[in-house]
Design a protein around this motif. Sequence first.
Motif, PDB file in Angstrom:
ATOM      1  N   PHE A   1      12.436  47.911  -6.843  1.00 27.12           N
ATOM      2  CA  PHE A   1      13.166  46.879  -5.640  1.00 27.12           C
ATOM      3  C   PHE A   1      14.645  47.061  -5.949  1.00 27.12           C
ATOM      4  O   PHE A   1      15.385  46.671  -6.959  1.00 27.12           O
ATOM      5  CB  PHE A   1      12.584  45.687  -5.799  1.00 27.12           C
ATOM      6  CG  PHE A   1      11.207  45.618  -5.446  1.00 27.12           C
ATOM      7  CD1 PHE A   1      10.204  45.744  -6.309  1.00 27.12           C
ATOM      8  CD2 PHE A   1      10.901  45.010  -4.239  1.00 27.12           C
ATOM      9  CE1 PHE A   1       8.776  45.620  -6.000  1.00 27.12           C
ATOM     10  CE2 PHE A   1       9.669  44.883  -3.844  1.00 27.12           C
ATOM     11  CZ  PHE A   1       8.522  45.261  -4.697  1.00 27.12           C
ATOM     12  N   PHE A   2      15.495  47.441  -5.002  1.00 27.82           N
ATOM     13  CA  PHE A   2      16.927  47.381  -4.656  1.00 27.82           C
ATOM     14  C   PHE A   2      17.484  46.194  -3.992  1.00 27.82           C
ATOM     15  O   PHE A   2      17.415  46.408  -2.724  1.00 27.82           O
ATOM     16  CB  PHE A   2      17.439  49.021  -4.349  1.00 27.82           C
ATOM     17  CG  PHE A   2      16.796  49.890  -5.303  1.00 27.82           C
ATOM     18  CD1 PHE A   2      17.521  50.170  -6.469  1.00 27.82           C
ATOM     19  CD2 PHE A   2      15.549  50.611  -5.353  1.00 27.82           C
ATOM     20  CE1 PHE A   2      17.185  50.931  -7.427  1.00 27.82           C
ATOM     21  CE2 PHE A   2      15.284  51.336  -6.232  1.00 27.82           C
ATOM     22  CZ  PHE A   2      15.859  51.725  -7.422  1.00 27.82           C
ATOM     23  N   ILE A   3      18.263  45.421  -4.475  1.00 23.24           N
ATOM     24  CA  ILE A   3      18.744  44.344  -3.809  1.00 23.24           C
ATOM     25  C   ILE A   3      20.145  44.033  -3.552  1.00 23.24           C
ATOM     26  O   ILE A   3      20.941  44.569  -4.493  1.00 23.24           O
ATOM     27  CB  ILE A   3      18.203  42.996  -4.757  1.00 23.24           C
ATOM     28  CG1 ILE A   3      16.589  43.318  -4.861  1.00 23.24           C
ATOM     29  CG2 ILE A   3      18.682  41.878  -4.270  1.00 23.24           C
ATOM     30  CD1 ILE A   3      16.018  42.419  -6.066  1.00 23.24           C
ATOM     31  N   THR A   4      20.357  43.849  -2.178  1.00 27.11           N
ATOM     32  CA  THR A   4      21.910  43.609  -1.854  1.00 27.11           C
ATOM     33  C   THR A   4      22.161  42.016  -2.021  1.00 27.11           C
ATOM     34  O   THR A   4      21.603  41.310  -1.579  1.00 27.11           O
ATOM     35  CB  THR A   4      21.971  43.846  -0.418  1.00 27.11           C
ATOM     36  OG1 THR A   4      21.498  45.173  -0.168  1.00 27.11           O
ATOM     37  CG2 THR A   4      23.311  43.802   0.225  1.00 27.11           C
TER      38      THR A   4
ATOM     39  N   TYR B   1      22.082  53.821  -3.113  1.00 30.82           N
ATOM     40  CA  TYR B   1      23.283  53.874  -2.381  1.00 30.82           C
ATOM     41  C   TYR B   1      22.755  53.182  -1.079  1.00 30.82           C
ATOM     42  O   TYR B   1      21.940  53.783  -0.400  1.00 30.82           O
ATOM     43  CB  TYR B   1      23.786  55.234  -2.060  1.00 30.82           C
ATOM     44  CG  TYR B   1      24.075  55.833  -3.370  1.00 30.82           C
ATOM     45  CD1 TYR B   1      25.367  55.811  -3.965  1.00 30.82           C
ATOM     46  CD2 TYR B   1      23.208  56.820  -4.096  1.00 30.82           C
ATOM     47  CE1 TYR B   1      25.687  56.431  -5.300  1.00 30.82           C
ATOM     48  CE2 TYR B   1      23.606  57.472  -5.411  1.00 30.82           C
ATOM     49  CZ  TYR B   1      24.851  57.203  -5.742  1.00 30.82           C
ATOM     50  OH  TYR B   1      25.168  57.903  -6.824  1.00 30.82           O
ATOM     51  N   PRO B   2      23.501  52.213  -0.407  1.00 32.85           N
ATOM     52  CA  PRO B   2      23.446  52.092   0.945  1.00 32.85           C
ATOM     53  C   PRO B   2      23.621  53.123   1.858  1.00 32.85           C
ATOM     54  O   PRO B   2      24.597  53.998   1.845  1.00 32.85           O
ATOM     55  CB  PRO B   2      24.535  51.126   1.244  1.00 32.85           C
ATOM     56  CG  PRO B   2      24.695  50.490  -0.104  1.00 32.85           C
ATOM     57  CD  PRO B   2      24.608  51.409  -1.195  1.00 32.85           C
TER      58      PRO B   2
ATOM     59  N   VAL C   1      11.469  50.107  -2.979  1.00 32.78           N
ATOM     60  CA  VAL C   1      11.879  49.110  -1.860  1.00 32.78           C
ATOM     61  C   VAL C   1      13.243  48.725  -1.593  1.00 32.78           C
ATOM     62  O   VAL C   1      13.753  48.145  -2.540  1.00 32.78           O
ATOM     63  CB  VAL C   1      10.725  47.973  -1.832  1.00 32.78           C
ATOM     64  CG1 VAL C   1      10.813  46.896  -0.425  1.00 32.78           C
ATOM     65  CG2 VAL C   1       9.439  48.311  -1.864  1.00 32.78           C
ATOM     66  N   ASP C   2      13.997  48.841  -0.544  1.00 30.51           N
ATOM     67  CA  ASP C   2      15.383  48.512  -0.628  1.00 30.51           C
ATOM     68  C   ASP C   2      15.650  47.342   0.161  1.00 30.51           C
ATOM     69  O   ASP C   2      14.821  46.874   0.948  1.00 30.51           O
ATOM     70  CB  ASP C   2      16.005  49.718   0.247  1.00 30.51           C
ATOM     71  CG  ASP C   2      16.334  50.968  -0.794  1.00 30.51           C
ATOM     72  OD1 ASP C   2      15.629  50.905  -1.620  1.00 30.51           O
ATOM     73  OD2 ASP C   2      16.749  51.811   0.090  1.00 30.51           O
TER      74      ASP C   2
ATOM     75  N   SER D   1      20.148  47.460  -8.339  1.00 30.18           N
ATOM     76  CA  SER D   1      21.248  47.148  -7.568  1.00 30.18           C
ATOM     77  C   SER D   1      21.537  48.130  -6.104  1.00 30.18           C
ATOM     78  O   SER D   1      21.008  49.257  -6.375  1.00 30.18           O
ATOM     79  CB  SER D   1      22.497  47.099  -8.465  1.00 30.18           C
ATOM     80  OG  SER D   1      23.730  47.344  -7.327  1.00 30.18           O
ATOM     81  N   HIS D   2      21.722  47.377  -5.178  1.00 27.74           N
ATOM     82  CA  HIS D   2      21.781  48.052  -4.001  1.00 27.74           C
ATOM     83  C   HIS D   2      23.224  47.596  -3.421  1.00 27.74           C
ATOM     84  O   HIS D   2      23.408  47.503  -1.940  1.00 27.74           O
ATOM     85  CB  HIS D   2      20.567  47.683  -2.751  1.00 27.74           C
ATOM     86  CG  HIS D   2      20.566  48.596  -1.707  1.00 27.74           C
ATOM     87  ND1 HIS D   2      20.713  49.914  -1.652  1.00 27.74           N
ATOM     88  CD2 HIS D   2      20.112  48.134  -0.481  1.00 27.74           C
ATOM     89  CE1 HIS D   2      20.379  50.358  -0.422  1.00 27.74           C
ATOM     90  NE2 HIS D   2      20.048  49.232   0.342  1.00 27.74           N
ATOM     91  N   THR D   3      24.261  47.435  -4.094  1.00 25.15           N
ATOM     92  CA  THR D   3      25.642  46.981  -3.851  1.00 25.15           C
ATOM     93  C   THR D   3      25.316  45.349  -3.371  1.00 25.15           C
ATOM     94  O   THR D   3      24.301  44.690  -3.503  1.00 25.15           O
ATOM     95  CB  THR D   3      26.396  47.544  -2.961  1.00 25.15           C
ATOM     96  OG1 THR D   3      25.912  47.242  -1.557  1.00 25.15           O
ATOM     97  CG2 THR D   3      26.393  49.099  -3.086  1.00 25.15           C
TER      98      THR D   3
END
Length: 304
Positions: A90-93, A232-233, A66-67, A192-194
């Motif tokens: 879960f990838f979090i901005t 990666y975004p 889940v981004d 991480s999602h940046t």
Amino acid sequence: MANSEKNKATVLNFHRVNHDDGGMDVDEFRRKMMFLKSHFNVISLPEMMQLITEKILPPLSVVITVDDGYEDSYSVITPILDELNIKGAFFITTIGIEQGLLWNDKIFNAIHRTSKTTIEGVLNRDQSIATKEQRKLAYQELHLAYKFMSLVEREESIAQLISILDVDVSDNVFLSKNKIAAIKSAGMTIGSHTHQHPILTMENDDDALQEIIKSQKILESITNNNIQYFAYPNGKFGRDFNNNHKEMLTTLGISCALATDWGCFTEDSDVLAIPRYTPWDKDIARFGIRLCHHFNKHKAQGHE
Ligand SMILES: [Zn+2]
């Protein structure tokens, strides 16, 4: 089961499930998770990485990711996964944790909250936003135009839009630190999602590196754990990220990074550019057929 069916996984990618932007709703997400749980081998991302090295990935392995890090990751998605004993990633901005929203929400809110009926002078023209359909189109168009800008240019453009539409865009739709910690405590993987969701190739290497480091540090302090996973975004290799970014991740101790390029994950895959595939059908039978077809197509192409 033929040997080609083994040691292969499909990583699925989801986003928000309760937002009024025409995307997936809660019922659809729940039905899909129940379906996957019944007909596929749903494993966690760390399990996939472990089992691939032992060459014992079970047939029809799928992983849920889940981004972005919206609040529904905590209040909606985690409870559904928990109920089905699925461990998602879960990838979090991370900028959303302090701001309460991301850049695209600012555009969405500006267009949907303004009392103006025209966006004047943006993208070199005046655009009517008098009707619901026009607002939807304007959002799609601006979202696409701003997505591929550098962070600096994007921020300036959004500030200009907000000023033209004379509107308060603030919102609180993102995960808090406590909610991220709670998702982690439920056994989910945090990655991480940046920090600000840039297209990495639009930034110079130093800025790109800082974007990754900042987000990794914030998430490490929240979870009290090393952050070893990254998404990666936007995620297309060559267009949105390149080999420089993969090297950066390696130097930061990130061992597994997810792209959005099409494909199955196999022992031949690059662990720093893992493909993801998500059938888009709302209809559950079609969703299932397309996912099976995806596993088979991969075999037919000789990536066994
Ligand atoms: Zn994203």
